[in-house]
Design an enzyme around this catalytic site. Structure first.
Site, PDB file in Angstrom:
ATOM      1  N   GLY A 250       0.831  -1.204   0.000  1.00  0.00           N
ATOM      2  CA  GLY A 250       0.000   0.000   0.000  1.00  0.00           C
ATOM      3  C   GLY A 250       0.859   1.246   0.000  1.00  0.00           C
ATOM      4  O   GLY A 250       2.020   1.228  -0.427  1.00  0.00           O
ATOM      5  N   SER A 251       0.287   2.314   0.496  1.00  0.00           N
ATOM      6  CA  SER A 251       0.964   3.617   0.437  1.00  0.00           C
ATOM      7  C   SER A 251       2.105   3.711   1.449  1.00  0.00           C
ATOM      8  O   SER A 251       2.139   2.964   2.438  1.00  0.00           O
ATOM      9  CB  SER A 251      -0.052   4.720   0.715  1.00  0.00           C
ATOM     10  OG  SER A 251      -0.640   4.513   1.989  1.00  0.00           O
ATOM     11  N   GLY A 255       2.611   2.234   5.360  1.00  0.00           N
ATOM     12  CA  GLY A 255       3.818   1.546   5.828  1.00  0.00           C
ATOM     13  C   GLY A 255       4.458   2.251   7.014  1.00  0.00           C
ATOM     14  O   GLY A 255       4.968   1.613   7.932  1.00  0.00           O
ATOM     15  N   GLU A 272       5.688  -3.375   0.904  1.00  0.00           N
ATOM     16  CA  GLU A 272       5.712  -3.074  -0.543  1.00  0.00           C
ATOM     17  C   GLU A 272       4.918  -1.791  -0.713  1.00  0.00           C
ATOM     18  O   GLU A 272       3.701  -1.809  -0.833  1.00  0.00           O
ATOM     19  CB  GLU A 272       5.058  -4.211  -1.338  1.00  0.00           C
ATOM     20  CG  GLU A 272       5.802  -5.534  -1.266  1.00  0.00           C
ATOM     21  CD  GLU A 272       7.038  -5.592  -2.139  1.00  0.00           C
ATOM     22  OE1 GLU A 272       7.277  -4.648  -2.925  1.00  0.00           O
ATOM     23  OE2 GLU A 272       7.780  -6.584  -2.034  1.00  0.00           O
ATOM     24  N   CYS A 306       1.900   0.822  -8.766  1.00  0.00           N
ATOM     25  CA  CYS A 306       3.022   1.282  -7.942  1.00  0.00           C
ATOM     26  C   CYS A 306       4.231   1.536  -8.834  1.00  0.00           C
ATOM     27  O   CYS A 306       5.087   2.358  -8.513  1.00  0.00           O
ATOM     28  CB  CYS A 306       3.340   0.251  -6.868  1.00  0.00           C
ATOM     29  SG  CYS A 306       3.562  -1.400  -7.525  1.00  0.00           S
TER      30      CYS A 306
HETATM   31  P1  NAD Z   1      -3.527   2.331   1.151  1.00  0.00           P
HETATM   32  O1  NAD Z   1      -2.245   2.510   1.856  1.00  0.00           O
HETATM   33  O2  NAD Z   1      -4.557   3.370   1.314  1.00  0.00           O
HETATM   34  O3  NAD Z   1      -4.212   0.948   1.611  1.00  0.00           O
HETATM   35  C1  NAD Z   1      -3.571  -0.294   1.415  1.00  0.00           C
HETATM   36  C2  NAD Z   1      -4.119  -1.317   2.387  1.00  0.00           C
HETATM   37  O4  NAD Z   1      -3.667  -0.977   3.703  1.00  0.00           O
HETATM   38  C3  NAD Z   1      -5.644  -1.372   2.468  1.00  0.00           C
HETATM   39  O5  NAD Z   1      -6.039  -2.716   2.634  1.00  0.00           O
HETATM   40  C4  NAD Z   1      -5.955  -0.559   3.715  1.00  0.00           C
HETATM   41  O6  NAD Z   1      -7.174  -0.918   4.339  1.00  0.00           O
HETATM   42  C5  NAD Z   1      -4.772  -0.930   4.594  1.00  0.00           C
HETATM   43  N1  NAD Z   1      -4.394   0.053   5.612  1.00  0.00           N
HETATM   44  C6  NAD Z   1      -4.301   1.390   5.475  1.00  0.00           C
HETATM   45  N2  NAD Z   1      -3.846   1.939   6.616  1.00  0.00           N
HETATM   46  C7  NAD Z   1      -3.640   0.924   7.483  1.00  0.00           C
HETATM   47  C8  NAD Z   1      -3.185   0.835   8.834  1.00  0.00           C
HETATM   48  N3  NAD Z   1      -2.856   1.926   9.522  1.00  0.00           N
HETATM   49  N4  NAD Z   1      -3.087  -0.383   9.409  1.00  0.00           N
HETATM   50  C9  NAD Z   1      -3.426  -1.499   8.726  1.00  0.00           C
HETATM   51  N5  NAD Z   1      -3.884  -1.482   7.468  1.00  0.00           N
HETATM   52  C10 NAD Z   1      -3.979  -0.282   6.851  1.00  0.00           C
HETATM   53  O7  NAD Z   1      -3.181   2.120  -0.408  1.00  0.00           O
HETATM   54  P2  NAD Z   1      -4.159   2.023  -1.665  1.00  0.00           P
HETATM   55  O8  NAD Z   1      -4.712   3.362  -1.976  1.00  0.00           O
HETATM   56  O9  NAD Z   1      -5.086   0.870  -1.526  1.00  0.00           O
HETATM   57  O10 NAD Z   1      -3.099   1.608  -2.820  1.00  0.00           O
HETATM   58  C11 NAD Z   1      -2.291   2.506  -3.494  1.00  0.00           C
HETATM   59  C12 NAD Z   1      -0.904   2.570  -2.899  1.00  0.00           C
HETATM   60  O11 NAD Z   1      -0.333   1.274  -2.790  1.00  0.00           O
HETATM   61  C13 NAD Z   1       0.058   3.375  -3.762  1.00  0.00           C
HETATM   62  O12 NAD Z   1       0.889   4.143  -2.930  1.00  0.00           O
HETATM   63  C14 NAD Z   1       0.858   2.297  -4.484  1.00  0.00           C
HETATM   64  O13 NAD Z   1       2.115   2.714  -4.946  1.00  0.00           O
HETATM   65  C15 NAD Z   1       0.962   1.259  -3.415  1.00  0.00           C
HETATM   66  N6  NAD Z   1       1.222  -0.056  -3.973  1.00  0.00           N
HETATM   67  C16 NAD Z   1       2.467  -0.586  -3.818  1.00  0.00           C
HETATM   68  C17 NAD Z   1       2.753  -1.808  -4.400  1.00  0.00           C
HETATM   69  C18 NAD Z   1       4.122  -2.410  -4.285  1.00  0.00           C
HETATM   70  O14 NAD Z   1       4.247  -3.595  -4.550  1.00  0.00           O
HETATM   71  N7  NAD Z   1       5.146  -1.665  -3.912  1.00  0.00           N
HETATM   72  C19 NAD Z   1       1.773  -2.503  -5.119  1.00  0.00           C
HETATM   73  C20 NAD Z   1       0.514  -1.939  -5.236  1.00  0.00           C
HETATM   74  C21 NAD Z   1       0.249  -0.710  -4.656  1.00  0.00           C
END
Ligand code: NAD
Length: 516
Positions: A250-251, A255, A272, A306
């Site tokens: 995720g974002s 992380g 990731e 990503c």
């Molecule tokens: P996001 O960070 O908003 O959410 C990702 C996941 O994390 C969701 O399931 C969300 O519910 C969960 N989440 C969010 N905050 C949390 C917390 N505090 N504790 C536990 N879980 C939590 O991201 P998004 O908008 O769904 O996806 C887009 C982002 O993900 C972009 O920044 C993209 O670059 C990144 N991404 C990275 C990769 C990689 O492999 N590096 C792959 C795909 C997406």
């Protein structure tokens, strides 16, 4: 400004039918899935129409506790199954993913808005990692090392780790789950998945296929479970000390929140996170090839990968001609519902993404940038709740503050360079470190770039997106440092031990220490 041709939209009912057909084929009964809207339910939406398909019951703290407890029980049984036998489960899952590829891909299209070709590619990635993991199940090897003591043997062994918690992002609803799960399962670990709240249907269908495979091969129950909910449910996984590895996609923001929390309980974390990927275009680059590579990487998946190409760092001698060709190519991209033939650019995930794109474009202009094409919304009157945009190309005088941010939308910032050293420094100047590329016909330039680019993935003469599962996937710096899928990534899902075996009949101490 170029206006890309827009394509008409399906009705909400037809999108719902597509979702229901996909769910049914994969073994999930849609009639049993949707519940009346109530506080705490999760809305399943499609970005294609922007409408709600139905509401799903979310899991609470007690459900999470029970789920993790049952995964711990499954671990006790699964870890004793020989790894090559565990591989048979993953093999069968991969076969089912192949059989129901189109159905699962349809759900990815409905929930993430990907074109059928890209959605099918995502499911293919799942099949590929299953194949890799089956082979890996016979190769969970350790090294044997020479001991400094006579009559001793030193070796490294790998053991199942425990429950693996998986948190995933909306834009790759299923493939990163499979990267983790296929390896975790052959390594002897059960998984508990908290998918993005935006893509729960794809997650339920994926898990139904996996559980069918588990039943068919006689694997223990509860090896693969799903938790439905938002970040609050994710946080319960993050904080639970029974979760040995928390693998989160995720974002960077996410992380930054969860990394320290898992570390505080001395859990293992695999991150990731976001990217801000650049491609350097050298004077010797094949510009036809560069054009195709750049346009796919920047505008494909509506800029929601990503690994999306966000920064193009072009040698001053070719900048004008390349930019002109990119703008012309953007004008031919057909934007609209991914259910329509020929569409290459689908919707953004929702309104917040659209708002972020607009404010990034405003900031770029305020920082001296010129929007050469795109940025506008299309199909607004047909679907006021869906957010389709023309991918944008913005010429920047330099890497100003907005260029350092990952805006999860199709904006390509173009900057010029004079010396390759400066171009690589620009590539490395951002805080994220996921993917980068150079387009060049000069071997020494290519090698210089590969030696100095600080990203986890660095390519020559292909774009920044579209990795194969055979290589380790992941990034450095704020991208989190995690590695998934190929090469040695399996080691993240296992506990390493160093064993010393003494067959000498004596007790010599290491380093020549004398005692009794
Ligand atoms: P996001 O960070 O908003 O959410 C990702 C996941 O994390 C969701 O399931 C969300 O519910 C969960 N989440 C969010 N905050 C949390 C917390 N505090 N504790 C536990 N879980 C939590 O991201 P998004 O908008 O769904 O996806 C887009 C982002 O993900 C972009 O920044 C993209 O670059 C990144 N991404 C990275 C990769 C990689 O492999 N590096 C792959 C795909 C997406």
């Amino acid at each position: 400004m170029t206006t890309a041709p827009a394509v008409s939209l399906p009705t909400s009912e037809s999108v719902l039918s597509l979702a229901e057909a996909g769910l049914s084929a994969c073994g999930v009964d849609p009639a049993a899935l949707f519940v009346p809207e109530a506080p705490g339910t999760v809305a399943a939406r499609s970005p294609i129409t922007g409408t709600v398909l139905g509401h799903l019951a979310a899991h609470g703290a007690e459900d999470v506790d029970r789920t993790i407890a049952s995964a711990v029980e499954a671990f006790a049984a699964w870890r004793t199954v020989p790894a090559p036998v565990r591989g048979r489960l993953v093999q069968r899952w991969g076969q089912l993913l192949g059989e129901f590829k189109d159905d699962l891909a349809a759900l990815v299209t409905v929930e993430a808005g990907k074109t059928p070709s890209e959605a099918a590619g995502e499911v293919q990635e799942m099949i590929d990692i299953c194949e890799l993991a089956v082979g890996q199940s016979r190769q969970l090897y350790g090294k044997t090392l020479p001991s400094e003591r006579p009559g001793h043997r030193l070796m490294e062994t790998w053991h199942p780790l425990g429950v693996v918690g998986i948190v995933t992002a909306f834009n790759f609803p299923v493939a990163p789950y499979a990267w983790n799960t296929a390896l975790a399962l052959v390594c002897g670990d059960p998984v508990v998945w908290k998918p993005s709240e935006a893509t729960v249907l794809s997650a339920l269908a994926t898990t139904a296929l996996l559980n069918r495979a588990a039943a068919e091969v006689g694997a223990p129950e509860n090896l693969a479970q799903v938790l439905v909910g938002d970040r609050a449910v994710g946080e319960l996984l993050v904080d639970d000390s029974r979760v040995a590895l928390l693998s989160a996609t995720g974002s960077v923001r996410m992380g930054r929140e969860i990394g320290p929390r898992v570390a505080a309980r001395f859990g293992r974390v695999l991150l990731e996170l976001g990217g801000n990927n650049a491609a350097v275009v050298a004077p010797s680059a094949d510009l036809d090839l560069t054009l195709r590579g750049a346009v796919f990487a920047a505008a494909g998946t509506a800029g929601q990968r990503c690994t999306t190409l966000r920064r193009l760092i072009v040698h001053e001698s070719v900048a004008d001609s390349l930019v002109e060709r990119i703008v012309a190519a953007y004008g031919t991209l057909s934007i609209g519902s991914p259910t329509e033939d020929g569409v290459l650019v689908g919707p953004l995930i929702g309104e917040a993404a659209y708002a972020k794109m607009q404010s990034a474009l405003e900031a770029a202009v305020a920082e001296g940038g010129a929007v050469l094409c795109g940025g506008g919304r299309v199909l607004e009157s047909e679907a006021p709740d869906a957010f389709y945009v023309e991918p944008a190309v913005v010429r920047m005088p330099a890497q100003t503050p907005i260029v350092f941010e990952e805006t999860f939308a199709p904006i390509l910032y173009v900057m010029e360079y004079t010396d390759l050293e400066d171009a690589v420094a620009m590539n490395n100047a951002v805080s994220q470190g996921l993917s980068s590329a150079i387009f060049t016909s000069d071997l020494s330039e290519a090698e210089y770039f590969l030696a100095h680019s600080d990203t986890g993935i660095a390519n020559v003469n292909i774009g920044t997106s579209g990795a194969e599962i055979g290589g380790a996937f992941g990034g450095n710096k704020e991208t989190g440092g995690g590695r998934e899928s190929g090469t040695d990534s399996w080691q993240a899902y296992m506990r390493q031990a160093t064993n010393t075996i003494n067959y000498s009949g004596e007790l010599p101490l290491a380093q020549g220490v004398e005692f009794i």
